[in-house]
Design a protein around this motif. Sequence first.
Motif, PDB file in Angstrom:
ATOM      1  N   ARG A  92       0.835  -1.214   0.000  1.00 53.41           N
ATOM      2  CA  ARG A  92       0.000   0.000   0.000  1.00 53.41           C
ATOM      3  C   ARG A  92       0.865   1.258   0.000  1.00 53.41           C
ATOM      4  NH1 ARG A  92      -6.029  -0.640   2.373  1.00 53.41           N
ATOM      5  NH2 ARG A  92      -6.318  -2.786   1.819  1.00 53.41           N
ATOM      6  N   THR A  93       1.771   1.317  -0.960  1.00 56.31           N
ATOM      7  CA  THR A  93       2.585   2.521  -1.122  1.00 56.31           C
ATOM      8  C   THR A  93       2.542   2.995  -2.573  1.00 56.31           C
ATOM      9  OG1 THR A  93       4.575   1.210  -1.550  1.00 56.31           O
ATOM     10  CG2 THR A  93       4.253   1.979   0.735  1.00 56.31           C
ATOM     11  N   ALA A  94       2.736   4.303  -2.735  1.00 54.46           N
ATOM     12  CA  ALA A  94       2.823   4.901  -4.074  1.00 54.46           C
ATOM     13  C   ALA A  94       4.134   5.685  -4.143  1.00 54.46           C
ATOM     14  CB  ALA A  94       1.648   5.843  -4.302  1.00 54.46           C
ATOM     15  N   THR A  95       4.819   5.554  -5.280  1.00 53.99           N
ATOM     16  CA  THR A  95       6.064   6.297  -5.451  1.00 53.99           C
ATOM     17  C   THR A  95       5.834   7.411  -6.456  1.00 53.99           C
ATOM     18  OG1 THR A  95       7.277   4.251  -5.063  1.00 53.99           O
ATOM     19  CG2 THR A  95       8.527   6.085  -5.998  1.00 53.99           C
ATOM     20  N   PHE A  96       6.149   8.632  -6.065  1.00 58.64           N
ATOM     21  CA  PHE A  96       5.939   9.790  -6.936  1.00 58.64           C
ATOM     22  C   PHE A  96       7.179  10.024  -7.798  1.00 58.64           C
ATOM     23  CE2 PHE A  96       2.738  12.062  -3.905  1.00 58.64           C
ATOM     24  CZ  PHE A  96       1.910  10.946  -3.975  1.00 58.64           C
ATOM     25  N   ALA A  97       7.025  10.865  -8.829  1.00 62.47           N
ATOM     26  CA  ALA A  97       8.169  11.178  -9.694  1.00 62.47           C
ATOM     27  C   ALA A  97       9.283  11.850  -8.892  1.00 62.47           C
ATOM     28  CB  ALA A  97       7.714  12.078 -10.838  1.00 62.47           C
ATOM     29  N   THR A  98       8.914  12.508  -7.816  1.00 64.39           N
ATOM     30  CA  THR A  98       9.919  13.162  -6.952  1.00 64.39           C
ATOM     31  C   THR A  98      10.699  12.145  -6.113  1.00 64.39           C
ATOM     32  OG1 THR A  98       8.180  13.314  -5.284  1.00 64.39           O
ATOM     33  CG2 THR A  98       8.552  15.274  -6.653  1.00 64.39           C
ATOM     34  N   LYS A  99      10.344  10.876  -6.235  1.00 57.79           N
ATOM     35  CA  LYS A  99      10.924   9.748  -5.466  1.00 57.79           C
ATOM     36  C   LYS A  99      10.307   9.616  -4.069  1.00 57.79           C
ATOM     37  CE  LYS A  99      14.474   8.636  -8.390  1.00 57.79           C
ATOM     38  NZ  LYS A  99      13.750   8.982  -9.601  1.00 57.79           N
ATOM     39  N   GLU A 100       9.410  10.527  -3.736  1.00 58.93           N
ATOM     40  CA  GLU A 100       8.756  10.406  -2.437  1.00 58.93           C
ATOM     41  C   GLU A 100       7.891   9.135  -2.431  1.00 58.93           C
ATOM     42  OE1 GLU A 100       6.058  13.104   0.623  1.00 58.93           O
ATOM     43  OE2 GLU A 100       5.776  13.367  -1.517  1.00 58.93           O
ATOM     44  N   VAL A 101       7.925   8.401  -1.322  1.00 59.18           N
ATOM     45  CA  VAL A 101       7.097   7.195  -1.191  1.00 59.18           C
ATOM     46  C   VAL A 101       6.021   7.475  -0.150  1.00 59.18           C
ATOM     47  CG1 VAL A 101       7.074   4.740  -0.595  1.00 59.18           C
ATOM     48  CG2 VAL A 101       9.051   5.709  -1.800  1.00 59.18           C
ATOM     49  N   VAL A 102       4.748   7.331  -0.600  1.00 61.12           N
ATOM     50  CA  VAL A 102       3.621   7.668   0.276  1.00 61.12           C
ATOM     51  C   VAL A 102       2.838   6.383   0.569  1.00 61.12           C
ATOM     52  CG1 VAL A 102       1.465   8.975   0.443  1.00 61.12           C
ATOM     53  CG2 VAL A 102       3.466   9.996  -0.673  1.00 61.12           C
ATOM     54  N   GLU A 103       2.657   6.117   1.841  1.00 67.19           N
ATOM     55  CA  GLU A 103       1.845   4.969   2.233  1.00 67.19           C
ATOM     56  C   GLU A 103       0.383   5.419   2.290  1.00 67.19           C
ATOM     57  OE1 GLU A 103       2.495   1.820   5.786  1.00 67.19           O
ATOM     58  OE2 GLU A 103       1.963   3.844   6.386  1.00 67.19           O
ATOM     59  N   TYR A 104      -0.528   4.584   1.801  1.00 64.90           N
ATOM     60  CA  TYR A 104      -1.945   4.994   1.819  1.00 64.90           C
ATOM     61  C   TYR A 104      -2.793   3.956   2.536  1.00 64.90           C
ATOM     62  CZ  TYR A 104      -2.302   1.696  -2.095  1.00 64.90           C
ATOM     63  OH  TYR A 104      -2.245   0.562  -2.875  1.00 64.90           O
ATOM     64  N   GLY A 105      -3.953   4.444   3.059  1.00 61.31           N
ATOM     65  CA  GLY A 105      -4.931   3.530   3.638  1.00 61.31           C
ATOM     66  C   GLY A 105      -5.829   2.972   2.553  1.00 61.31           C
ATOM     67  N   VAL A 106      -6.469   3.891   1.802  1.00 66.96           N
ATOM     68  CA  VAL A 106      -7.249   3.516   0.616  1.00 66.96           C
ATOM     69  C   VAL A 106      -6.778   4.402  -0.540  1.00 66.96           C
ATOM     70  CG1 VAL A 106      -9.342   2.698   1.787  1.00 66.96           C
ATOM     71  CG2 VAL A 106      -9.078   5.145   1.284  1.00 66.96           C
ATOM     72  N   ALA A 107      -7.031   3.946  -1.768  1.00 73.03           N
ATOM     73  CA  ALA A 107      -6.595   4.736  -2.929  1.00 73.03           C
ATOM     74  C   ALA A 107      -7.662   4.713  -4.020  1.00 73.03           C
ATOM     75  CB  ALA A 107      -5.278   4.185  -3.484  1.00 73.03           C
ATOM     76  N   LEU A 108      -7.700   5.796  -4.790  1.00 73.41           N
ATOM     77  CA  LEU A 108      -8.560   5.867  -5.979  1.00 73.41           C
ATOM     78  C   LEU A 108      -7.666   6.077  -7.194  1.00 73.41           C
ATOM     79  CD1 LEU A 108     -11.525   6.169  -7.176  1.00 73.41           C
ATOM     80  CD2 LEU A 108     -10.995   8.611  -7.248  1.00 73.41           C
ATOM     81  N   LEU A 109      -7.863   5.268  -8.210  1.00 68.55           N
ATOM     82  CA  LEU A 109      -7.179   5.517  -9.487  1.00 68.55           C
ATOM     83  C   LEU A 109      -8.177   6.212 -10.409  1.00 68.55           C
ATOM     84  CD1 LEU A 109      -5.158   2.206  -9.977  1.00 68.55           C
ATOM     85  CD2 LEU A 109      -4.483   4.331  -8.867  1.00 68.55           C
TER      86      LEU A 109
END
Length: 411
Positions: A92-109
Motif C-alpha cells: 500500500r505505497t505509491a512512489t511519486f516522480a519526486t521519489k517520495e514514497v507515500v503509504e496509503y490507507g485507501v486509494a482511488l485511481l
Amino acid sequence: MADRHVDALIVGGGIAGAACAAALHEGGFDGHVLIAGRETDPPYERPPASKGYLAGTMDRNACLLHDDAWYARQNLELATRTSVMKLDTAARTATFATKEVVEYGVALLATGANVRRLRVDGAQLDGIHYLRALGNADAIRADAEEAEHVVLVGGSYIACEVAATLTSLGRRCTMVMLEDAPLSGHFGPAAGRFFAELLRSRGVELVCGDGLERLEGAEGDRVQRVVTASGRELHADMVVMGTGAVPDAMLARAAKLELGETGGIACSASLETSAAGVWAAGDVCEYDSVLHGGRVRIEHHEVALAQGRAAAAGMLGTRRPYAELPYFWSDLSDWCTAEWVGITEAPEREVVRGSVDDGEFSVLHLAGGRLVAALSVGRGGDLAHARRLIADGTDLSGREDELASGDLEAL
Ligand SMILES: Cc1cc2nc3c(=O)[nH]c(=O)nc-3n(C[C@H](O)[C@H](O)[C@H](O)COP(=O)(O)OP(=O)(O)OC[C@H]3O[C@@H](n4cnc5c(N)ncnc54)[C@H](O)[C@@H]3O)c2cc1C
C-alpha cells in the motif's frame, strides 16, 4: 520504507478524483486526503476546452472546479505537477516522480484517458493538434488566429464541437469522418442527418465515409494538406484530430491490476479494482455494470463525477453497485445542445418525437421492445420520462405510435 502516510490517496486530478475527495469530506472522512495530479492546473472541467474556453468566452478560472480556499477548507492536500510512477498494492505505497514514497490507507485511481493518436505519414508536422487539456485548447486557439482553413479529423463530439466553435470564430472548417454523418456513431442515423444539416447550414464542409490517409507539409515542417483514403486533397492551415481517447491504465498495468477488454481498469460493480483498498472511477474505470449486464467503460463528464462519489461511498464503508444511468451532453457553439441518456450506443430501432426540421426533437432508441437510450435536442422534458422508462425496463412493444406522438408520462 514510506516517507509519509495518507489515509486516502487519489491519483488523478480530474473530475472523478475531485468528486471523490469532495464526497469523502461530505461523508465525514476525517483522515488526511491527498490528490496527486500530473497537470499544472488544479482540477478543472474539460468540456469547456472544446466550447466556451476554446471560443475565448470563458476564462481559465471559470473552468476550475474549486478555488484555493475550498481545498484549504476541506483539509485536503492538492499536489499538482505530481506524477505517481509506481503503486505497490501489497505494501500500500505509491512512489511519486519526486521519489517520495507515500503509504496509503485507501486509494482511488482516476487517471482518465489520453487522446488516441493516429500514426499516419505526416503526423509529426507542425499545426496538427489533439485536444484533451486546457493547454491544448490554448494552442488550437493561438494557431487558429493565423489559420483560414481548418480540417477536423473525426465525426464524433470533439471534432463537431471544435468545428462549430472555430466556425463561430470565422474559420473555414472541413470535417473528414468515417461515419456517414456527424455524431451518428453516438446518436444514431436520424440525429446524424440533423447534425449534418446543421453543420452544413453554418458553413462547415463535410467529407463523410472517408478516412485520413496522410498529412502533407509545405517546404517547411508545417501541415498544408490532408489527403483522404479516397484520394481527396484538402487544403489545411491547421488540423485538429478528434480521433477518440484511450484509457490511461499505465500505472494500474505496472501494478499488475486486472485490466478490462477496452484497456480500462477492471472493477467490480461497486468500482473496486482487483487490489484490496483500491478503487477506480471515471474514464479509466471499466466496471461490472448491473444496468448494462456486463463490463462497460464510459467517457462522460457526469459519469466520472458520479463514479468519484460512488467510490468515496465505498471507501466510507457503503459498498453498493454503481447503477446510475449514463448522461451526456454536447454543445455545438450556441447553435444547439444535444442531451443523451442511455445504456447503449448501438440501438436496434429509432422512434422520432417532435420535428427534426425545426430542431426540436427526441430520438428514442429501442432494443428488444424496451427503451435503451434517448437523445434530445430542445426537448429536455422527454429525457426525464426516458430515464424512467429505461430504468424500469418498461415493455414498449407495439407502442411506437404512442412513443412518437403520445404523452410519455402515461407510458
Ligand atoms: C475537450 C473535451 C470536451 C468534452 N466535452 C464533454 C461534454 O460536453 N460532455 C461530457 O459528458 N463529457 C465531455 N468530455 C469528457 C469528459 O471531460 C471526461 O469524461 C472526464 O473529463 C473524465 O474525467 P476523469 O476524471 O475520469 O479523467 P480526466 O479528466 O482525464 O483526469 C485524469 C487526470 O489524471 C491525471 N493522471 C493520469 N495518470 C496519472 C498519474 N500516474 N499520476 C498523476 N496524475 C495522473 C491526468 O493527467 C489527468 O489530469 C469532454 C472531454 C474533452 C477532452
